[in-house]
Structures are given as C-alpha cells and as structure tokens.
Design a protein around this motif. Structure first.
Motif, PDB file in Angstrom:
ATOM      1  N   GLY A 128     -12.934   0.132 -16.091  1.00  0.00           N
ATOM      2  CA  GLY A 128     -12.769   0.560 -14.415  1.00  0.00           C
ATOM      3  C   GLY A 128     -11.080   0.939 -14.068  1.00  0.00           C
ATOM      4  O   GLY A 128     -10.887   1.184 -13.017  1.00  0.00           O
ATOM      5  N   SER A 129     -10.413   0.891 -15.181  1.00  0.00           N
ATOM      6  CA  SER A 129      -8.960   1.499 -14.907  1.00  0.00           C
ATOM      7  C   SER A 129      -8.644   2.852 -15.394  1.00  0.00           C
ATOM      8  O   SER A 129      -9.571   3.292 -16.413  1.00  0.00           O
ATOM      9  N   LYS A 130      -7.995   3.730 -14.756  1.00  0.00           N
ATOM     10  CA  LYS A 130      -7.442   4.979 -14.915  1.00  0.00           C
ATOM     11  C   LYS A 130      -6.057   4.934 -14.926  1.00  0.00           C
ATOM     12  O   LYS A 130      -5.122   4.414 -14.234  1.00  0.00           O
ATOM     13  N   THR A 163      -4.601   2.935 -11.763  1.00  0.00           N
ATOM     14  CA  THR A 163      -5.565   2.688 -10.762  1.00  0.00           C
ATOM     15  C   THR A 163      -6.778   1.716 -11.382  1.00  0.00           C
ATOM     16  O   THR A 163      -7.208   2.267 -12.438  1.00  0.00           O
ATOM     17  N   ARG A 164      -6.838   0.788 -10.305  1.00  0.00           N
ATOM     18  CA  ARG A 164      -8.037  -0.142 -10.929  1.00  0.00           C
ATOM     19  C   ARG A 164      -9.059  -0.519  -9.774  1.00  0.00           C
ATOM     20  O   ARG A 164      -8.193  -0.744  -8.699  1.00  0.00           O
ATOM     21  N   ASN A 165     -10.225  -0.725  -9.966  1.00  0.00           N
ATOM     22  CA  ASN A 165     -11.006  -1.273  -8.951  1.00  0.00           C
ATOM     23  C   ASN A 165     -11.347  -2.572  -9.461  1.00  0.00           C
ATOM     24  O   ASN A 165     -11.842  -3.114 -10.117  1.00  0.00           O
ATOM     25  N   ALA A 166     -10.743  -3.535  -8.242  1.00  0.00           N
ATOM     26  CA  ALA A 166     -10.955  -4.719  -8.481  1.00  0.00           C
ATOM     27  C   ALA A 166     -11.724  -5.558  -7.093  1.00  0.00           C
ATOM     28  O   ALA A 166     -11.305  -5.529  -6.107  1.00  0.00           O
ATOM     29  N   GLN A 167     -12.896  -5.941  -7.460  1.00  0.00           N
ATOM     30  CA  GLN A 167     -13.903  -6.664  -6.438  1.00  0.00           C
ATOM     31  C   GLN A 167     -14.030  -5.614  -5.306  1.00  0.00           C
ATOM     32  O   GLN A 167     -13.919  -6.232  -4.029  1.00  0.00           O
ATOM     33  N   GLY A 168     -14.271  -4.346  -5.740  1.00  0.00           N
ATOM     34  CA  GLY A 168     -14.473  -3.214  -4.651  1.00  0.00           C
ATOM     35  C   GLY A 168     -13.424  -2.728  -3.806  1.00  0.00           C
ATOM     36  O   GLY A 168     -13.295  -1.891  -3.070  1.00  0.00           O
ATOM     37  N   VAL A 169     -12.200  -3.100  -4.516  1.00  0.00           N
ATOM     38  CA  VAL A 169     -10.857  -2.715  -3.687  1.00  0.00           C
ATOM     39  C   VAL A 169     -10.202  -1.988  -4.664  1.00  0.00           C
ATOM     40  O   VAL A 169      -9.927  -2.501  -5.672  1.00  0.00           O
ATOM     41  N   THR A 170      -9.714  -0.605  -4.389  1.00  0.00           N
ATOM     42  CA  THR A 170      -8.893   0.098  -5.484  1.00  0.00           C
ATOM     43  C   THR A 170      -7.490  -0.329  -5.251  1.00  0.00           C
ATOM     44  O   THR A 170      -6.813  -0.421  -4.117  1.00  0.00           O
ATOM     45  N   GLU A 196       0.818  -1.134  -0.044  1.00  0.00           N
ATOM     46  CA  GLU A 196       0.041   0.039   0.214  1.00  0.00           C
ATOM     47  C   GLU A 196       0.728   1.206   0.097  1.00  0.00           C
ATOM     48  O   GLU A 196       0.258   2.304  -0.234  1.00  0.00           O
TER      49      GLU A 196
END
Length: 212
Positions: free
Chosen positions: A177-179, A144-151, A125
C-alpha cells in the motif's frame, strides 16, 4: 526499541545454512553468540544505527549496535531524514565464518553539516516545509501510504544508496500500500512519480511509528 526490532527483523533475519556469524544484540535473535545465515548473498556484519531526533525532546540521539547476518545488498552506509527524525546507518561487512567477531562497530557522523540541497518535508498536513539536507543526502524522497483509509505522506532527504533500485526484490512486499519515489534537484519531491526503490524497505521500517 520497537523501531529497532523492525530493522533487525529485516536486516539480520536468520536463515539456516552454512555461514556462521558472531551475533551481538539483546532482542532474542542470538543463540550462544552466533547466528547461522544463508551463505548465498549474505555477509557477516557489524552495524551501528543512530536515531537522531533533531526536533524532539531537545535534540535526542539514540545509538544501537548489532552484529549478525545481513543481505549483501543491504550492507550500506546511509542517511534518511524527514525533518523530525534522521536515521543513519554505518555497516562493516565481511565473508567467512565468524569473520565479524573482531570488527569494531563503525560510527556514523550524525553531526554532518548542510550540503546545500533542499527538499520538501511534511509538518502535519503541510508538506511544503523546507528541509536542508546534510552529509551525503543527495536525493529527495516522497513516501505515501494508506493507513486505515487515510492517506499519509512523508517527505525528506536521503542518501543515494538508499534510493538505489538494486534491491527492489528485497523491498518488495515489505509495506503493502506504500508508494515511494526518489529524485534529484532542489524541491523535486513536490510532485514525484512513485517508483520502486530500496527506500521502500528502509524508510517505512525506520519511521514506522510515524504511520501508527
């Protein structure tokens, strides 16, 4: 092998039309040593991808060679590093049926030395770890990506060609979902504004196991 399958699935996707290329790889995309692809915006290619795990299992190096079809805008030589993996691709392209039959596989130089540029990378982290860029890695990136509700986040160094906006149509939709953002200047990826780039296609695919 899964990682390389994803790369080939994008870069060497067969599309039936008129251009025929020599095909050499073992993942099931070849048929009798040739492949047909769209003659429009496609070329025949010979590519070498090196996965350099600089900090895993004592400096591991894996090389994959392939010949086939490639979108012309993806005929790139590039390097991308996140501090754990470094992925390099070197590609030779040509136009004309089976023109890549006698092309020798190009060899990326994974032993490139530091170029003096510094970017942030992530260690768990903590995304303030210093990464020394090497070779032609002239940009810093942030994904950055949101994977299963976790960034989740990845930072590192990338070549100029990887960060080009010229292939946004290719990269669009590859990883919803990726930036992604690229920037220049030491440690400039501490707070980047997301923007579309070819990196959206390359980085998530090459490092997809990090987001699993």
């Amino acid at each position: 092998m899964f990682l390389f399958t994803l790369v080939l699935g994008v870069l060497f996707l067969p599309e039936a039309d008129s251009l025929k290329c020599t095909c050499e790889e073992s993942l099931g995309f070849c048929s009798n040593g040739t492949i047909e692809c769209s003659s429009q915006n496609y070329s025949c290619s010979a590519a070498t991808v090196i996965f350099h795990g600089k900090y895993l299992s004592g400096n591991t190096v894996t090389e994959q060679n392939s010949k086939g079809c490639i979108k012309s805008e993806l005929c790139l030589d590039y390097s991308v590093s996140n501090g754990v993996y470094r992925v390099l691709q070197k590609t030779s392209c040509c136009s004309g049926d089976l023109c890549n039959a006698n092309i020798t596989y190009p060899k990326p130089d994974y032993k490139s030395t530091s170029n003096g540029k510094k970017c942030f990378s992530c260690d768990g982290e903590n995304c303030t770890k210093t990464l020394n860029c090497v070779g032609d890695e002239s940009h810093c990136f942030t994904v950055t990506r949101n994977a299963q509700g976790v960034t989740v986040m990845m930072k590192g160094c990338a070549s100029d060609k990887v960060c080009s906006d010229k292939s946004t149509s290719v990269s669009s939709g590859q990883l919803p979902g990726s930036k992604v953002s690229c920037c220049q200047g030491d440690y400039c990826n501490s707070a980047s504004t997301p923007s579309p780039a070819l990196l959206l296609l390359l980085v998530p695919l090459l490092f997809s196991n990090l987001f699993s």
